[in-house]
Design an enzyme around this catalytic site. Structure first.
Site, PDB file in Angstrom:
ATOM      1  N   ASN A 201       5.189  25.734  70.759  1.00 10.97           N
ATOM      2  CA  ASN A 201       5.464  24.874  69.602  1.00 10.97           C
ATOM      3  C   ASN A 201       4.567  25.324  68.468  1.00 10.97           C
ATOM      4  OD1 ASN A 201       7.383  22.668  70.622  1.00 10.97           O
ATOM      5  ND2 ASN A 201       5.797  22.781  72.217  1.00 10.97           N
ATOM      6  N   GLU A 202       5.134  26.175  67.647  1.00 13.38           N
ATOM      7  CA  GLU A 202       4.383  26.801  66.565  1.00 13.38           C
ATOM      8  C   GLU A 202       4.222  25.817  65.401  1.00 13.38           C
ATOM      9  OE1 GLU A 202       3.053  29.347  67.515  1.00 13.38           O
ATOM     10  OE2 GLU A 202       4.350  31.009  68.075  1.00 13.38           O
TER      11      GLU A 202
END
Ligand code: PGA
Length: 262
Positions: A160-161
């Protein structure tokens, strides 16, 4: 409920700081082993969310040692890994399937059907349905009892950037440059690092009943301080953990070096 998006963010996330990563990893492995045994004594499965990368290696080594030397059994354990590169063949050197087999599953007695790792071979047409199915499998097992996390230098949890939302679920994502740079050596150059990955979402992770984030080494000091003491923001997805009521960061002295809160 462990997660309530309306629950006000706490000032600082509780942290355990040990002198070495090994010491922290062994303590975390003991907590996991205690949970597995507790669940087994209640006749229940223990549902673990697992992470890859260099950080959890000593946790897995200690779990293997406890299996060999102390009779810790994984027959009642179900696992869901956070993520996998996309596309990725499970036999490839950089595959997280291969990583998990080599670092843990080949050495313990977990039933093969209890292991779940996002499938990097799924076709693009099928990936959205596949991700929904991954969520459903976690729910069907009663949710995650404990999620183990690392943290990326840009603040990702799973893949989850920055920009990921609190309610994001398992999905196909685009990897950012920091993540691809950090993976470059494993791929003999950044140009060979996949541009995408399948990851559990922030929302998926936040539903775990307990979350342990591990971060070791000076390269993590800055992001650890931002994640635990900074403002909750999509630009550092790990800050969403402020909204979880049962999360702890386990650190060594070097990764904790920039913390200011006691
Ligand atoms: P690392 O990766 O354990 O290899 O530092 C952590 C992460 O990117 O989540």
């Amino acid at each position: 409920m462990p997660v309530d998006p309306l629950c006000p963010a706490k000032r600082g996330i509780p942290s355990q700081v040990l002198t070495s990563g090994l010491e922290a990893s062994q303590a975390v492995a003991r907590e996991i082993a205690d949970l597995i045994r507790l669940r087994e004594s209640d006749g229940q499965t223990c549902v673990l969310g697992l992470a890859t990368g260099s950080t959890p290696l000593d946790v897995y080594a200690e779990l293997i040692r406890m299996h060999r030397e102390e009779g810790l059994s994984f027959r009642n354990v179900v696992t869901f890994n956070l993520d996998e590169y996309y596309p990725m063949q499970p036999t490839a050197a950089q595959s997280y399937v291969r990583f998990m087999n080599e670092q843990l599953f080949d050495h313990i007695d977990i039933p093969a059907e209890n292991v779940h790792i996002p499938d990097g071979t799924i076709s693009l047409d099928d990936v959205a349905a596949y991700c929904d199915g991954y969520e459903q499998k976690i729910a069907a097992r009663g949710g995650l009892d404990l999620q183990l996390l690392g943290i990326g230098r840009a603040g990702h949890i799973g893949f989850n950037e920055p920009g990921s939302t609190l309610d994001s679920r398992t999905r196909l994502v685009t990897l950012n440059d920091v993540t691809r740079e950090d993976a470059a050596s494993a791929y003999s150059g950044i140009e060979n690092v996949p541009r995408q990955a399948i990851t559990m979402g922030v929302g998926t992770i936040m539903q775990a009943r307990r979350i342990i984030l591990l971060a070791f080494g000076s390269s993590k000091a800055s992001i650890v301080a931002r994640a635990t003491e900074g403002t909750v923001s999509e630009s550092v997805p790990a800050t969403f953990l402020h909204h979880h009521s049962n999360v702890e960061f386990w650190l060594d002295e070097t990764s904790a070096a920039q913390l200011s809160l006691s």
